[in-house]
Design a protein around this motif. Structure first.
Motif, PDB file in Angstrom:
ATOM      1  N   ARG A  66       0.837  -1.295  -0.027  1.00 25.99           N
ATOM      2  CA  ARG A  66       0.108   0.048  -0.114  1.00 25.99           C
ATOM      3  C   ARG A  66       0.868   1.352  -0.104  1.00 25.99           C
ATOM      4  O   ARG A  66       1.939   1.093   0.479  1.00 25.99           O
ATOM      5  CB  ARG A  66      -0.885   0.049   1.291  1.00 25.99           C
ATOM      6  N   ASP A  68       2.267   4.710   1.178  1.00 24.16           N
ATOM      7  CA  ASP A  68       2.319   5.524   2.646  1.00 24.16           C
ATOM      8  C   ASP A  68       1.782   7.115   2.077  1.00 24.16           C
ATOM      9  O   ASP A  68       1.796   7.799   3.145  1.00 24.16           O
ATOM     10  CB  ASP A  68       3.829   5.461   3.182  1.00 24.16           C
ATOM     11  N   THR A 196      12.049  -6.191   8.955  1.00 19.69           N
ATOM     12  CA  THR A 196      10.868  -5.454   9.494  1.00 19.69           C
ATOM     13  C   THR A 196      11.005  -3.937   9.017  1.00 19.69           C
ATOM     14  O   THR A 196      11.134  -3.112   9.856  1.00 19.69           O
ATOM     15  CB  THR A 196      11.069  -5.442  11.113  1.00 19.69           C
ATOM     16  N   THR A 199       8.292  -2.706   4.234  1.00 20.21           N
ATOM     17  CA  THR A 199       7.641  -3.751   3.663  1.00 20.21           C
ATOM     18  C   THR A 199       7.281  -4.645   4.654  1.00 20.21           C
ATOM     19  O   THR A 199       5.942  -5.259   4.627  1.00 20.21           O
ATOM     20  CB  THR A 199       8.489  -4.458   2.419  1.00 20.21           C
ATOM     21  N   ARG A 220      15.861  -7.603  12.610  1.00 21.90           N
ATOM     22  CA  ARG A 220      17.358  -7.247  13.194  1.00 21.90           C
ATOM     23  C   ARG A 220      17.214  -5.861  13.917  1.00 21.90           C
ATOM     24  O   ARG A 220      17.935  -5.637  14.836  1.00 21.90           O
ATOM     25  CB  ARG A 220      18.360  -7.271  12.068  1.00 21.90           C
ATOM     26  N   THR A 221      16.446  -5.043  13.117  1.00 19.74           N
ATOM     27  CA  THR A 221      16.472  -3.625  13.979  1.00 19.74           C
ATOM     28  C   THR A 221      14.931  -3.050  14.036  1.00 19.74           C
ATOM     29  O   THR A 221      14.281  -3.163  12.914  1.00 19.74           O
ATOM     30  CB  THR A 221      17.124  -2.396  12.838  1.00 19.74           C
ATOM     31  N   ARG A 340      14.043   5.057   6.778  1.00 21.67           N
ATOM     32  CA  ARG A 340      12.630   5.512   6.193  1.00 21.67           C
ATOM     33  C   ARG A 340      11.378   4.997   7.269  1.00 21.67           C
ATOM     34  O   ARG A 340      11.380   3.888   7.618  1.00 21.67           O
ATOM     35  CB  ARG A 340      12.455   4.869   4.916  1.00 21.67           C
ATOM     36  N   TRP A 504      19.478   2.220   4.096  1.00 24.27           N
ATOM     37  CA  TRP A 504      19.642   2.247   2.953  1.00 24.27           C
ATOM     38  C   TRP A 504      19.970   3.582   2.294  1.00 24.27           C
ATOM     39  O   TRP A 504      20.462   3.573   1.312  1.00 24.27           O
ATOM     40  CB  TRP A 504      18.564   1.408   2.072  1.00 24.27           C
TER      41      TRP A 504
HETATM   42  O1  N01 Z   1      13.449  -2.599   2.811  1.00 26.00           O
HETATM   43  P1  N01 Z   1      14.152  -2.047   4.098  1.00 26.00           P
HETATM   44  P2  N01 Z   1      11.684  -2.515   2.684  1.00 26.00           P
HETATM   45  N1  N01 Z   1      19.397 -10.292   8.240  1.00 26.00           N
HETATM   46  O2  N01 Z   1      15.822  -1.883   3.556  1.00 26.00           O
HETATM   47  C1  N01 Z   1      16.198  -6.488   7.414  1.00 26.00           C
HETATM   48  C2  N01 Z   1       9.712   1.631   0.122  1.00 26.00           C
HETATM   49  N2  N01 Z   1       8.436   1.262   0.668  1.00 26.00           N
HETATM   50  O3  N01 Z   1      11.500  -3.483   1.567  1.00 26.00           O
HETATM   51  O4  N01 Z   1      17.135  -2.684   9.502  1.00 26.00           O
HETATM   52  C3  N01 Z   1      18.109 -10.001   9.025  1.00 26.00           C
HETATM   53  O5  N01 Z   1      13.698  -0.676   4.733  1.00 26.00           O
HETATM   54  C4  N01 Z   1      16.606  -5.096   7.682  1.00 26.00           C
HETATM   55  O6  N01 Z   1      17.180  -4.991   8.857  1.00 26.00           O
HETATM   56  P3  N01 Z   1      18.018  -3.556   9.410  1.00 26.00           P
HETATM   57  C5  N01 Z   1      10.149   2.649   1.311  1.00 26.00           C
HETATM   58  O7  N01 Z   1      10.980   3.590   0.854  1.00 26.00           O
HETATM   59  C6  N01 Z   1       7.532   2.089   0.376  1.00 26.00           C
HETATM   60  O8  N01 Z   1      11.224  -2.920   3.840  1.00 26.00           O
HETATM   61  O9  N01 Z   1      18.876  -3.442   8.114  1.00 26.00           O
HETATM   62  N3  N01 Z   1      17.461  -8.795   8.560  1.00 26.00           N
HETATM   63  C7  N01 Z   1      15.121  -4.235   7.516  1.00 26.00           C
HETATM   64  O10 N01 Z   1      14.442  -4.822   8.824  1.00 26.00           O
HETATM   65  C8  N01 Z   1      11.265   1.618   1.896  1.00 26.00           C
HETATM   66  O11 N01 Z   1      11.974   2.196   3.097  1.00 26.00           O
HETATM   67  C9  N01 Z   1       6.341   1.476   0.680  1.00 26.00           C
HETATM   68  O12 N01 Z   1      18.895  -3.885  10.392  1.00 26.00           O
HETATM   69  C10 N01 Z   1      18.093  -8.203   7.480  1.00 26.00           C
HETATM   70  C11 N01 Z   1      14.769  -5.071   6.421  1.00 26.00           C
HETATM   71  O13 N01 Z   1      15.483  -6.258   6.161  1.00 26.00           O
HETATM   72  C12 N01 Z   1      11.836   0.840   0.943  1.00 26.00           C
HETATM   73  O14 N01 Z   1      10.729   0.341  -0.033  1.00 26.00           O
HETATM   74  C13 N01 Z   1       5.808   0.321   0.956  1.00 26.00           C
HETATM   75  C14 N01 Z   1      19.112  -8.503   6.976  1.00 26.00           C
HETATM   76  C15 N01 Z   1      14.861  -4.303   4.926  1.00 26.00           C
HETATM   77  O15 N01 Z   1      14.102  -3.083   5.438  1.00 26.00           O
HETATM   78  C16 N01 Z   1      12.312  -0.458   1.393  1.00 26.00           C
HETATM   79  O16 N01 Z   1      11.688  -0.873   2.415  1.00 26.00           O
HETATM   80  C17 N01 Z   1       7.102  -0.476   1.481  1.00 26.00           C
HETATM   81  C18 N01 Z   1      19.708  -9.602   7.355  1.00 26.00           C
HETATM   82  N4  N01 Z   1      20.895 -10.120   6.750  1.00 26.00           N
HETATM   83  C19 N01 Z   1       8.321  -0.069   0.944  1.00 26.00           C
HETATM   84  N5  N01 Z   1      19.241  -7.812   5.726  1.00 26.00           N
HETATM   85  C20 N01 Z   1       5.075   2.352   0.163  1.00 26.00           C
HETATM   86  O17 N01 Z   1       4.775   3.514   0.837  1.00 26.00           O
HETATM   87  C21 N01 Z   1      18.387  -6.815   5.950  1.00 26.00           C
HETATM   88  N6  N01 Z   1      17.470  -7.235   7.022  1.00 26.00           N
HETATM   89  C22 N01 Z   1       4.269   2.053  -0.967  1.00 26.00           C
END
Ligand code: N01
Length: 566
Positions: A66, A68, A196, A199, A220-221, A340, A504
């Motif tokens: 969805r 944001d 977490t 997404t 992780r965080t 983010r 990121w």
């Molecule tokens: O990706 P993320 P996302 N072992 O990189 C964890 C956009 N978006 O897809 O925080 C365990 O934010 C990682 O942990 P940490 C929006 O801009 C938009 O969720 O690195 N865990 C984190 O928790 C967003 O910011 C919308 O410690 C591991 C997760 O994976 C961007 O997309 C909706 C790991 C990654 O989180 C990306 O979001 C959704 C490991 N080795 C997203 N490596 C709308 O508004 C990574 N993680 C439409």
């Protein structure tokens, strides 16, 4: 009706020539195609990896996906007919609805006929002698174009950590950004979600309410998630939006973040926690990014940020029944919004369910993926399904993947070895006639994307028109302008709290990527003023070249003309 005439390729009869090649058919590629083709009369080809339009909304079809941003500003503002034709059903649009909207836009503007789907750019090389781009695709074709425009989005290269044994898993697994088109059934399944971020926070409550046997989240965080407060829009809402469209878009296009609202208060510095709560509580109830914009100095004042962060921590503790679990979900290692900030619907309450549990991988790290599940330092968890919500190689990943080669064969990968260097996030020294819509070092991901996309597409289209009308063959940022923008980017970021977080935004989620703050945080409003002034000053900071003879070209130089009239 087009009067374009870019001709004269020396590459043989199989060669196809265009005035502009655009990569990507999401929000940005579609609008750029419309501007260049329908308003300037240029010949344009869009190359798109997916089988349909939509970009990020084509790929990210996981349950709960969805937007944001609020729906009434998550759309194009340039076309009144489209605005009249479309009604959003909810405050925040779900993925299928955004995709449907983009399909409608493509049909309404008759864009599909110039889009080649299911095709990936494998290499794009600037031909020094001809002053044109040669773009190679995975179907073996090569096309030559004067302008090369990337509209590839900022989060389009999915990232899965290099867990040992990942391929050995015998159950079903996927990354959220590569979600299958057929429905996925979680019923009675042992399901894992890794990640977490925004997404994970969207998909976790959806899976939890799909009757899995059990859902295990690997965190992780912990993040600071704020309630979205989504709701259906009714006729009264829609009428109010329609009556105020001009004002809404004016506000969004002149604001610092591309949303039609600004910070309510300057600062929380010097305020008691009681006074801070009084200001935050109504914004919390309103939900969404309006909460983030309660205090204007949220990302520059540690004091303000800590007060807002503490407010959210308190809300998490209030919601999660098990105090130990609540503490695991409370973020302490970074300031709110320096990663983010996600919005959520029932995320924290999900952890009150008996069929949901959390594994904190900082306590018990993932050691490997096994044929039957995930082994941590503590135990082996068995799963039928693993969902990786582990993010993206953001901002630069997709651009680098395309093997872009500029003057003298310099690759973008070499050029950006120490992090991206651009001028205004729009152009790159050494890569003439290439434009990057919402490229690194532009506000992009820190804003409501369609607003930034419209600004970029319009700026690029105006630049192309200027070149064509004035018989200018090449546009390229000067080295000095690029260096100064890159330094400015870094300096602005250093005045904020952003660099204090592993995120990121800082490239830190991808192993071996240089740590550097990648989007531009100087404010979308100031940024838009800057790029407008650059254009008004005759594209200050860009070198404009009338001829390519100085590049050693022999023979006829291709010329293109913009459509006159209508
Ligand atoms: O990706 P993320 P996302 N072992 O990189 C964890 C956009 N978006 O897809 O925080 C365990 O934010 C990682 O942990 P940490 C929006 O801009 C938009 O969720 O690195 N865990 C984190 O928790 C967003 O910011 C919308 O410690 C591991 C997760 O994976 C961007 O997309 C909706 C790991 C990654 O989180 C990306 O979001 C959704 C490991 N080795 C997203 N490596 C709308 O508004 C990574 N993680 C439409």
């Amino acid at each position: 009706m087009s009067e374009t005439s870019i001709r004269g390729s020396s590459e043989g009869p199989e060669q196809t020539d265009y005035d502009a090649v655009i990569v990507g058919a999401g929000f940005s590629g579609l609008y750029e195609l419309h501007r260049l083709r329908d308003e300037l009369g240029l010949s344009v080809k869009v190359i798109e990896k997916a089988s349909d339009v939509g970009g990020t909304w084509y790929w990210n079809r996981y349950p709960g996906a969805r937007c944001d941003s609020e729906s009434h500003v998550y759309c194009y503002s340039f076309n009144d007919e489209l605005l009249d034709e479309w009604d959003w059903s909810e405050r925040y649009p779900e993925q299928p609805e955004v995709l449907e909207y983009l399909r409608l836009a493509a049909d309404h503007l008759d864009l599909r006929r110039d889009i080649e789907f299911d095709t990936e750019v494998t290499t794009a090389e600037f031909d020094d002698s001809a002053g044109t781009w040669k773009i190679h695709t995975d179907d073996g074709e090569t096309v030559r174009s004067q302008f090369f425009i990337t509209a590839v989005g900022c989060l389009s290269k999915p990232f899965i950590p290099d867990f040992e044994g990942i391929e050995s898993f015998e159950g079903w697994w996927t990354h959220t950004g590569k979600w299958p088109h057929d429905p996925v059934d979680f019923e009675d399944k042992q399901v894992a979600v890794v990640g977490t971020g925004a997404t994970g926070i969207q998909i976790i409550p959806e899976i939890a309410t799909s009757n899995p046997a059990h859902l295990t989240v690997f965190q992780r965080t912990p993040n600071y998630a704020v309630p979205a407060r989504n709701r259906p829009l009714d006729e009264d809402d829609r009428a109010e939006i329609r009556d105020n469209y001009d004002e809404i878009f004016d506000l969004a296009h002149s604001s610092g973040f591309g949303h039609p609202f600004e910070a309510a208060y300057d600062t929380a510095e010097g305020l008691s926690m009681e006074e801070v709560e009084k200001r935050l509580e109504p914004r919390w109830e309103e939900g969404g990014f309006r909460f983030m914009l309660t205090f204007g100095d949220l990302v520059t004042s540690a004091e303000t940020n800590e007060k807002v962060s503490e407010f959210i921590r308190h809300k998490i503790r209030e919601t999660v029944d098990d105090p130990d679990l609540a503490e695991k979900l409370v973020p302490r290692d970074h300031y709110y919004a320096t990663k983010r900030p996600p919005l959520h619907t029932d995320y924290y309450r999900t952890y009150n369910r008996d069929d949901v549990s959390l594994v904190d991988v900082t306590e018990t790290p993932i050691e490997r993926i096994t044929p039957s599940g995930i082994r941590t330092s503590e135990t082996e968890h068995e799963f039928d399904m693993i969902v990786y919500a582990t993010g993206f190689d953001a901002m630069t990943g997709t651009l680098l993947q395309m093997d872009i080669q500029g003057r003298n064969g310099l690759t973008l990968e070499e050029k950006w070895e120490d992090g991206p260097k651009t001028y205004l996030g729009l152009g790159i020294h050494g890569f003439p006639n290439m434009f990057t819509i919402t490229g690194p070092q532009s506000p992009s991901v820190l804003t409501n994307m369609p607003v930034s996309i419209e600004h970029h597409v319009e700026w690029i289209s105006d630049a192309v028109e200027h070149l064509v009308r004035n018989d200018i063959r090449l546009i390229e940022p000067t080295k000095e302008a690029e260096e100064s923008w890159t330094v400015h980017n870094r300096q602005v970021a250093e005045q904020t709290l952003y660099p204090t977080a592993d995120s990121w935004y800082m490239n830190q989620n991808i192993p071996d990527k240089p740590t550097v703050f990648t989007p531009y945080i100087g404010g979308a409003d100031l940024y838009h003023d800057t790029i407008r002034e650059v254009a008004e000053k005759g594209y200050e900071g860009f070198e404009l070249t009338e001829s390519v003879t100085n590049l050693g070209q022999q023979g006829e130089q291709p010329r293109l003309r913009v459509m006159e009239g209508d």
